[in-house]
Scaffold this active site. Structure first.
Site, mmCIF file in Angstrom:
data_model
loop_
_atom_site.group_PDB
_atom_site.id
_atom_site.type_symbol
_atom_site.label_atom_id
_atom_site.label_comp_id
_atom_site.label_asym_id
_atom_site.label_seq_id
_atom_site.Cartn_x
_atom_site.Cartn_y
_atom_site.Cartn_z
ATOM 1 N N CYS A 165 24.362 25.500 45.337
ATOM 2 C CA CYS A 165 24.621 24.936 46.659
ATOM 3 C C CYS A 165 23.376 25.060 47.527
ATOM 4 C CB CYS A 165 25.801 25.659 47.313
ATOM 5 S SG CYS A 165 26.130 25.125 49.005
ATOM 6 N N CYS B 104 30.984 30.804 50.947
ATOM 7 C CA CYS B 104 31.229 31.167 49.543
ATOM 8 C C CYS B 104 30.419 32.419 49.234
ATOM 9 C CB CYS B 104 30.851 30.020 48.623
ATOM 10 S SG CYS B 104 31.837 28.536 48.844
ATOM 11 N N CYS C 191 29.050 19.379 50.927
ATOM 12 C CA CYS C 191 29.636 20.584 50.325
ATOM 13 C C CYS C 191 30.325 20.234 49.005
ATOM 14 C CB CYS C 191 30.636 21.202 51.295
ATOM 15 S SG CYS C 191 31.520 22.626 50.618
ATOM 16 N N GLN D 192 49.258 24.382 50.089
ATOM 17 C CA GLN D 192 48.130 25.083 49.490
ATOM 18 C C GLN D 192 46.900 24.190 49.437
ATOM 19 O OE1 GLN D 192 48.155 28.169 48.848
ATOM 20 N NE2 GLN D 192 50.255 28.809 48.385
ATOM 21 N N ASN E 186 57.604 33.420 50.334
ATOM 22 C CA ASN E 186 56.216 32.948 50.360
ATOM 23 C C ASN E 186 55.707 33.066 51.795
ATOM 24 O OD1 ASN E 186 53.785 31.735 49.601
ATOM 25 N ND2 ASN E 186 54.565 29.681 50.036
ATOM 26 N N CYS F 63 49.721 35.806 49.751
ATOM 27 C CA CYS F 63 48.328 35.432 49.972
ATOM 28 C C CYS F 63 47.501 36.600 50.494
ATOM 29 C CB CYS F 63 48.228 34.235 50.916
ATOM 30 S SG CYS F 63 48.896 34.527 52.572
#
Length: 381
Positions: free
Chosen positions: A3, A14, A88, A212, A313, A340
């Site tokens: 990247c 990232c 990106c 998601q 969830n 999560c």
């Protein structure tokens, strides 16, 4: 994944990009195990579900900076200036291809980017979602409705530039605060939901509904939950925090009562739409599915009976002590927990001593970061 933005120090989102992906996945699995600690004693750890290393993000949250004549789509630097990230590699081609036409549209419709320093301007964020069939949803997050007439006037030109644009809306975020969107949504297109085809279920995503970000890994998550639910063979299922109905609609079976509960009325409308389509298509069990707009915890605590299986969830904060306590006292036989946040998952399981984790699987929704999605099958100890 190489990247240029990362190498130049322009964007470090990232954070683990320099770590080989196989190592990232192993480290993530190990970190979840360490966080869960004794709450996972005796559990079988299934192999973690890997993601594609690039092109996996099907939703882009692009902060708009720069000027009307030269807008940037990406993030802001430390001084509040726009950093353009249109190249990106996290986004699939069908999504990346939308950025340049959207930047041109900002200029055409004279949408002034919001300036954090001066608190002037209108356009704050662009939220762009691509479906598995390459259809697009675009949401313009703006400080007010000042540009509504111009958005409507020039929308046909954007639709010509982006023939796959299916849903567009104006989201109003008047407050100066660090949130992505506001509460008010104004449709700009006749169609208000984006079909998200997942195997044999097509979910419907409305602008303010959660889904998601990594659609391929979401498929794997739903398949894993479906496998656990079918093995338990419950007569009835509650899907708490059901969103647009992903888990509930993968739990359908002849003679099985399925109830989804979610506080968002938009999400419930989407779930009901999918249910109605499945009923019309003759899907066994679809007619026995119901959806209710309500707070998940308040709903559960108000009931005088419990189902055989519950899916939870929750958001990052977890289900919390009240719902964990109710599950611990209830007659529920099986719980499928999709988390999560490993920390809140461990806290919730510690508050449920009557339950034991039988199988656990880490799902890598966000490669190159420490974020982990974890699916857990719980049964009575």
């Amino acid at each position: 994944m190489q990247c240029d933005y990362f190498d130049a120090g322009v964007c470090r989102s990232c954070a683990l990009l320099e770590t080989p992906y196989a190592r990232q996945l192993a480290d993530k699995d190990a970190a979840v195990r360490a966080t869960m600690g004794t709450t996972a004693d005796g559990a079988v750890w299934l192999p973690p579900v890997a993601s594609a290393e690039e092109g996996f993000r099907t939703k882009a949250k692009m902060v708009v900076g720069g000027t009307v004549e030269a807008p940037t789509l990406g993030i802001l630097d430390m001084d509040g200036g726009g950093v353009d990230l249109q190249g990106c590699h996290l986004y699939p081609d069908a999504l990346s291809a939308a950025f340049a036409p959207l930047a041109d549209f900002i200029t055409l419709a004279a949408l002034e980017p919001y300036d954090l320093t001066t608190r002037r301007g209108e356009l704050k964020n662009l939220l762009v979602t691509v479906s598995p069939d390459s259809d697009l949803m675009v949401r313009f997050v703006m400080r007010s409705t000042e540009a509504l007439a111009r958005l409507r006037k020039h929308l046909p030109s954007l639709q010509r530039a982006l023939p796959t644009l299916t849903v567009a809306s104006l989201n109003v975020l008047p407050e100066h605060k660090a949130v992505v969107e506001g509460d008010r949504e104004i449709p700009l297109t006749a169609q208000e939901s984006l079909p998200m085809r997942l195997d044999d279920v097509t979910l419907h995503l409305r602008p303010q509904s959660f889904f998601q970000t990594n659609t391929d890994v979401a498929r794997a998550l739903y398949r894993q939950a479906e496998e656990w639910i079918d093995a338990a063979a419950p007569a009835d299922v509650w899907d708490l925090y059901c969103g647009v109905g992903g888990f509930a609609l993968h739990a359908l079976a002849p003679g099985r009562d399925v109830l989804g509960v979610e506080v968002s009325e938009q999400a419930i409308a989407s779930a009901a739409l999918t249910r109605d389509e499945l009923v019309a298509a003759g899907r066994p069990g679809a007619a026995d599915a119901r959806f209710l707009a309500a707070d998940a915890t308040a709903f559960a605590l108000a009931q005088d009976r419990a189902p055989e299986l519950v899916v939870v969830n929750p958001p990052r904060r977890g289900i919390g002590p009240a719902l964990a306590g109710w599950l611990d006292r209830s007659e529920v036989r099986t719980v499928v927990y999709s988390s999560c946040h490993p920390g809140s998952l461990a806290r919730d399981l510690a508050a449920m001593p009557s339950w034991m984790a039988r199988e656990i699987r880490v799902m890598d929704m966000f490669p190159h970061t420490a974020h982990a999605e974890t699916a857990v099958l719980l049964q009575r100890a």
